[in-house]
Design an enzyme around this catalytic site. Structure first.
Site, PDB file in Angstrom:
ATOM      1  N   LYS A  13       0.741  -1.225  -0.180  1.00 58.04           N
ATOM      2  CA  LYS A  13      -0.080   0.052  -0.052  1.00 58.04           C
ATOM      3  C   LYS A  13       0.933   1.340   0.081  1.00 58.04           C
ATOM      4  O   LYS A  13       0.689   2.127  -0.760  1.00 58.04           O
ATOM      5  CB  LYS A  13      -0.936  -0.148   1.271  1.00 58.04           C
ATOM      6  CG  LYS A  13      -1.862  -1.153   1.390  1.00 58.04           C
ATOM      7  CD  LYS A  13      -2.716  -1.259   2.462  1.00 58.04           C
ATOM      8  CE  LYS A  13      -2.042  -1.205   3.738  1.00 58.04           C
ATOM      9  NZ  LYS A  13      -1.397  -2.411   4.072  1.00 58.04           N
ATOM     10  N   ARG A  88     -10.513   0.284   7.698  1.00 58.99           N
ATOM     11  CA  ARG A  88     -10.124  -0.972   8.259  1.00 58.99           C
ATOM     12  C   ARG A  88     -11.035  -1.900   8.827  1.00 58.99           C
ATOM     13  O   ARG A  88     -10.809  -3.036   9.109  1.00 58.99           O
ATOM     14  CB  ARG A  88      -8.887  -0.988   9.042  1.00 58.99           C
ATOM     15  CG  ARG A  88      -7.385  -1.288   8.448  1.00 58.99           C
ATOM     16  CD  ARG A  88      -6.508  -0.713   9.489  1.00 58.99           C
ATOM     17  NE  ARG A  88      -5.267  -1.669   9.247  1.00 58.99           N
ATOM     18  CZ  ARG A  88      -3.919  -1.117   8.943  1.00 58.99           C
ATOM     19  NH1 ARG A  88      -4.137   0.216   8.230  1.00 58.99           N
ATOM     20  NH2 ARG A  88      -2.979  -1.723   8.711  1.00 58.99           N
ATOM     21  N   ARG A 127      11.554  -5.167   5.717  1.00 62.69           N
ATOM     22  CA  ARG A 127      11.373  -3.680   5.458  1.00 62.69           C
ATOM     23  C   ARG A 127      12.016  -2.807   6.082  1.00 62.69           C
ATOM     24  O   ARG A 127      12.278  -3.057   7.368  1.00 62.69           O
ATOM     25  CB  ARG A 127       9.873  -3.430   5.559  1.00 62.69           C
ATOM     26  CG  ARG A 127       9.756  -1.838   5.217  1.00 62.69           C
ATOM     27  CD  ARG A 127       8.188  -1.643   5.166  1.00 62.69           C
ATOM     28  NE  ARG A 127       7.478  -2.177   6.353  1.00 62.69           N
ATOM     29  CZ  ARG A 127       6.319  -1.931   6.402  1.00 62.69           C
ATOM     30  NH1 ARG A 127       5.505  -1.595   5.383  1.00 62.69           N
ATOM     31  NH2 ARG A 127       5.470  -2.729   7.560  1.00 62.69           N
ATOM     32  N   ARG A 160      10.528  -0.790  11.721  1.00 61.91           N
ATOM     33  CA  ARG A 160       9.089  -0.509  12.321  1.00 61.91           C
ATOM     34  C   ARG A 160       9.188  -1.323  13.262  1.00 61.91           C
ATOM     35  O   ARG A 160       9.597  -2.699  13.438  1.00 61.91           O
ATOM     36  CB  ARG A 160       8.020  -0.447  11.525  1.00 61.91           C
ATOM     37  CG  ARG A 160       7.468   0.785  11.088  1.00 61.91           C
ATOM     38  CD  ARG A 160       6.411   0.733  10.052  1.00 61.91           C
ATOM     39  NE  ARG A 160       5.115  -0.130  10.379  1.00 61.91           N
ATOM     40  CZ  ARG A 160       4.441  -0.288   9.601  1.00 61.91           C
ATOM     41  NH1 ARG A 160       4.091   0.388   8.383  1.00 61.91           N
ATOM     42  NH2 ARG A 160       3.157  -1.029   9.867  1.00 61.91           N
ATOM     43  N   ARG A 171      -1.205  -8.858  12.858  1.00 65.33           N
ATOM     44  CA  ARG A 171      -1.844  -8.065  11.871  1.00 65.33           C
ATOM     45  C   ARG A 171      -2.575  -8.887  10.778  1.00 65.33           C
ATOM     46  O   ARG A 171      -3.788  -8.395  10.320  1.00 65.33           O
ATOM     47  CB  ARG A 171      -0.716  -7.192  11.307  1.00 65.33           C
ATOM     48  CG  ARG A 171      -0.081  -6.122  12.406  1.00 65.33           C
ATOM     49  CD  ARG A 171       1.266  -5.846  12.041  1.00 65.33           C
ATOM     50  NE  ARG A 171       1.632  -5.040  11.007  1.00 65.33           N
ATOM     51  CZ  ARG A 171       2.698  -4.864  10.263  1.00 65.33           C
ATOM     52  NH1 ARG A 171       3.848  -5.172  11.009  1.00 65.33           N
ATOM     53  NH2 ARG A 171       2.904  -4.205   9.089  1.00 65.33           N
TER      54      ARG A 171
HETATM   55  P1  AP5 Z   1       4.744  -1.569   1.848  1.00 61.80           P
HETATM   56  O1  AP5 Z   1       4.489  -0.589   0.572  1.00 61.80           O
HETATM   57  O2  AP5 Z   1       5.730  -0.805   3.012  1.00 61.80           O
HETATM   58  O3  AP5 Z   1       3.444  -2.264   2.543  1.00 61.80           O
HETATM   59  P2  AP5 Z   1       2.189  -1.702   3.303  1.00 61.80           P
HETATM   60  O4  AP5 Z   1       0.947  -2.465   2.399  1.00 61.80           O
HETATM   61  O5  AP5 Z   1       2.215  -0.383   3.057  1.00 61.80           O
HETATM   62  O6  AP5 Z   1       2.465  -2.388   4.556  1.00 61.80           O
HETATM   63  P3  AP5 Z   1       2.310  -1.876   6.094  1.00 61.80           P
HETATM   64  O7  AP5 Z   1       3.041  -2.737   6.912  1.00 61.80           O
HETATM   65  O8  AP5 Z   1       2.635  -0.471   6.025  1.00 61.80           O
HETATM   66  O9  AP5 Z   1       0.754  -2.229   6.281  1.00 61.80           O
HETATM   67  P4  AP5 Z   1      -0.125  -2.051   7.555  1.00 61.80           P
HETATM   68  O10 AP5 Z   1      -1.423  -2.227   6.960  1.00 61.80           O
HETATM   69  O11 AP5 Z   1       0.497  -3.291   8.362  1.00 61.80           O
HETATM   70  O12 AP5 Z   1       0.583  -0.824   8.211  1.00 61.80           O
HETATM   71  P5  AP5 Z   1      -0.335   0.690   8.575  1.00 61.80           P
HETATM   72  O13 AP5 Z   1       0.970   1.460   8.619  1.00 61.80           O
HETATM   73  O14 AP5 Z   1      -1.239   0.803   7.861  1.00 61.80           O
HETATM   74  O15 AP5 Z   1       5.855  -2.725   1.455  1.00 61.80           O
HETATM   75  C1  AP5 Z   1       6.163  -3.891   2.463  1.00 61.80           C
HETATM   76  C2  AP5 Z   1       7.724  -4.451   1.756  1.00 61.80           C
HETATM   77  O16 AP5 Z   1       7.632  -5.189   0.733  1.00 61.80           O
HETATM   78  C3  AP5 Z   1       8.643  -3.208   1.835  1.00 61.80           C
HETATM   79  O17 AP5 Z   1       9.812  -3.591   1.872  1.00 61.80           O
HETATM   80  C4  AP5 Z   1       8.499  -2.783   0.262  1.00 61.80           C
HETATM   81  O18 AP5 Z   1       9.827  -2.591  -0.342  1.00 61.80           O
HETATM   82  C5  AP5 Z   1       8.186  -4.432  -0.281  1.00 61.80           C
HETATM   83  N1  AP5 Z   1       7.103  -4.436  -1.442  1.00 61.80           N
HETATM   84  C6  AP5 Z   1       6.077  -3.599  -1.763  1.00 61.80           C
HETATM   85  N2  AP5 Z   1       5.703  -3.969  -2.945  1.00 61.80           N
HETATM   86  C7  AP5 Z   1       6.507  -4.930  -3.533  1.00 61.80           C
HETATM   87  C8  AP5 Z   1       6.351  -5.607  -4.713  1.00 61.80           C
HETATM   88  N3  AP5 Z   1       5.399  -5.566  -5.664  1.00 61.80           N
HETATM   89  N4  AP5 Z   1       7.289  -6.429  -5.091  1.00 61.80           N
HETATM   90  C9  AP5 Z   1       8.307  -6.619  -4.323  1.00 61.80           C
HETATM   91  N5  AP5 Z   1       8.568  -5.978  -2.881  1.00 61.80           N
HETATM   92  C10 AP5 Z   1       7.647  -5.131  -2.750  1.00 61.80           C
HETATM   93  O19 AP5 Z   1      -0.726   0.426   9.990  1.00 61.80           O
HETATM   94  C11 AP5 Z   1      -0.164   0.055  11.036  1.00 61.80           C
HETATM   95  C12 AP5 Z   1      -0.852  -0.068  12.431  1.00 61.80           C
HETATM   96  O20 AP5 Z   1      -1.222   1.073  12.470  1.00 61.80           O
HETATM   97  C13 AP5 Z   1      -1.866  -1.232  12.268  1.00 61.80           C
HETATM   98  O21 AP5 Z   1      -1.542  -2.381  12.526  1.00 61.80           O
HETATM   99  C14 AP5 Z   1      -2.666  -0.731  13.417  1.00 61.80           C
HETATM  100  O22 AP5 Z   1      -2.160  -0.892  14.816  1.00 61.80           O
HETATM  101  C15 AP5 Z   1      -2.716   0.754  13.245  1.00 61.80           C
HETATM  102  N6  AP5 Z   1      -3.663   1.426  12.299  1.00 61.80           N
HETATM  103  C16 AP5 Z   1      -3.571   2.090  11.023  1.00 61.80           C
HETATM  104  N7  AP5 Z   1      -4.660   2.377  10.283  1.00 61.80           N
HETATM  105  C17 AP5 Z   1      -5.674   1.917  11.204  1.00 61.80           C
HETATM  106  C18 AP5 Z   1      -6.883   2.013  11.199  1.00 61.80           C
HETATM  107  N8  AP5 Z   1      -7.533   2.647  10.015  1.00 61.80           N
HETATM  108  N9  AP5 Z   1      -7.748   1.432  12.093  1.00 61.80           N
HETATM  109  C19 AP5 Z   1      -7.098   0.980  13.279  1.00 61.80           C
HETATM  110  N10 AP5 Z   1      -5.803   0.809  13.283  1.00 61.80           N
HETATM  111  C20 AP5 Z   1      -4.994   1.434  12.419  1.00 61.80           C
END
Ligand code: AP5
Length: 216
Positions: A13, A88, A127, A160, A171
């Site tokens: 994402k 979410r 990551r 992270r 997660r």
């Molecule tokens: P990356 O693009 O960083 O992946 P991502 O989908 O953004 O992963 P996140 O871990 O950030 O998602 P998340 O939903 O767990 O975290 P969030 O910050 O939203 O890519 C990952 C890796 O893969 C990288 O190293 C990249 O280089 C590699 N990669 C990407 N695409 C690739 C490809 N096509 N090929 C090869 N490699 C690739 O949330 C974190 C926490 O915040 C949650 O757990 C929760 O506690 C809280 N939170 C956030 N939003 C909410 C909400 N709306 N409600 C409740 N809690 C929330």
């Protein structure tokens, strides 16, 4: 154009958001980034969110409601926005509908990044992030030229707190239980576009670009 990108932890994402923003002049609204900034700054929201995030659990809906209402009240939202990692839960999706209705706005497209859980382990544990410019790396899949140092700005890369196997398990379970129903919720409105997120970054983005160019 108002968009939403949805997918499991590590589906890409954040990576795809960067590319979408570059091409389509939208405002990035990432609840994960907003919460991490709040934790770093020790704000009341950050204090509430910290423990949930470290464990890999979702932060309560009411906390998310407040930060979204505040963010959507800012002027830059008028140029169009990309929600990343929000909504979410089904409650958040229903809540968002009401908030957008009151602002006379709507979501035009939901991009769903499809990927198998097994692929996500390497993506999450490998990551590394630049705390200054936000560039995303991966020690297995997209290493920086100099180990531990950002290619773009020279800062020291960080990992992270929730990027470990134990949190990832939680997660993923939260994702399947709470976030997959959000995709079903939007399916009913016919605005979901499914993208295969297993392919390399360029290929995944090409697919997204084709979808979005069709909307412009
Ligand atoms: P990356 O693009 O960083 O992946 P991502 O989908 O953004 O992963 P996140 O871990 O950030 O998602 P998340 O939903 O767990 O975290 P969030 O910050 O939203 O890519 C990952 C890796 O893969 C990288 O190293 C990249 O280089 C590699 N990669 C990407 N695409 C690739 C490809 N096509 N090929 C090869 N490699 C690739 O949330 C974190 C926490 O915040 C949650 O757990 C929760 O506690 C809280 N939170 C956030 N939003 C909410 C909400 N709306 N409600 C409740 N809690 C929330």
């Amino acid at each position: 154009m108002n968009l939403l990108i949805i997918g499991a932890p590590g589906a890409g994402k954040g990576t795809m958001s960067e590319l979408i923003l570059d091409k389509f002049n939208l405002v990035h609204v990432s609840t994960g980034d907003m919460l991490r900034a709040a934790v770093k700054n020790g704000t009341p929201v950050g204090l509430k969110a910290q423990e949930y995030m470290n464990r890999g659990e979702l932060v309560p809906d009411e906390v998310i409601h407040d930060i979204i209402v505040e963010r959507l009240s800012q002027d830059d939202i008028e140029q169009g926005f990309l929600f990343d990692g929000y909504p979410r839960t089904k409650n958040q999706a229903v809540d968002l509908d009401e908030i957008l209705k009151s602002l006379n706005k709507k979501i035009d497209c939901v991009i769903n990044l499809n990927i198998e859980d097994e692929v996500l382990v390497k993506r999450i544990t490998g990551r590394r992030l630049c705390p200054e410019c936000g560039e995303i790396y991966n020690i297995y899949l997209k290493p920086s030229k100099k180990e531990g140092i950002c290619d773009k700005c020279g800062s020291e890369l960080i990992q992270r707190k929730d990027d470990n196997l134990e949190s990832l398990k939680v997660r993923l379970s939260e994702y399947h239980k709470n976030t997959q129903p959000v995709i079903e919720y939007y399916e009913k409105t016919g605005i979901v576009k499914h993208v295969d997120a297993t392919a390399g970054v360029d290929k995944v983005f090409d697919e997204i670009k084709t979808v979005l160019e069709g909307l412009c």
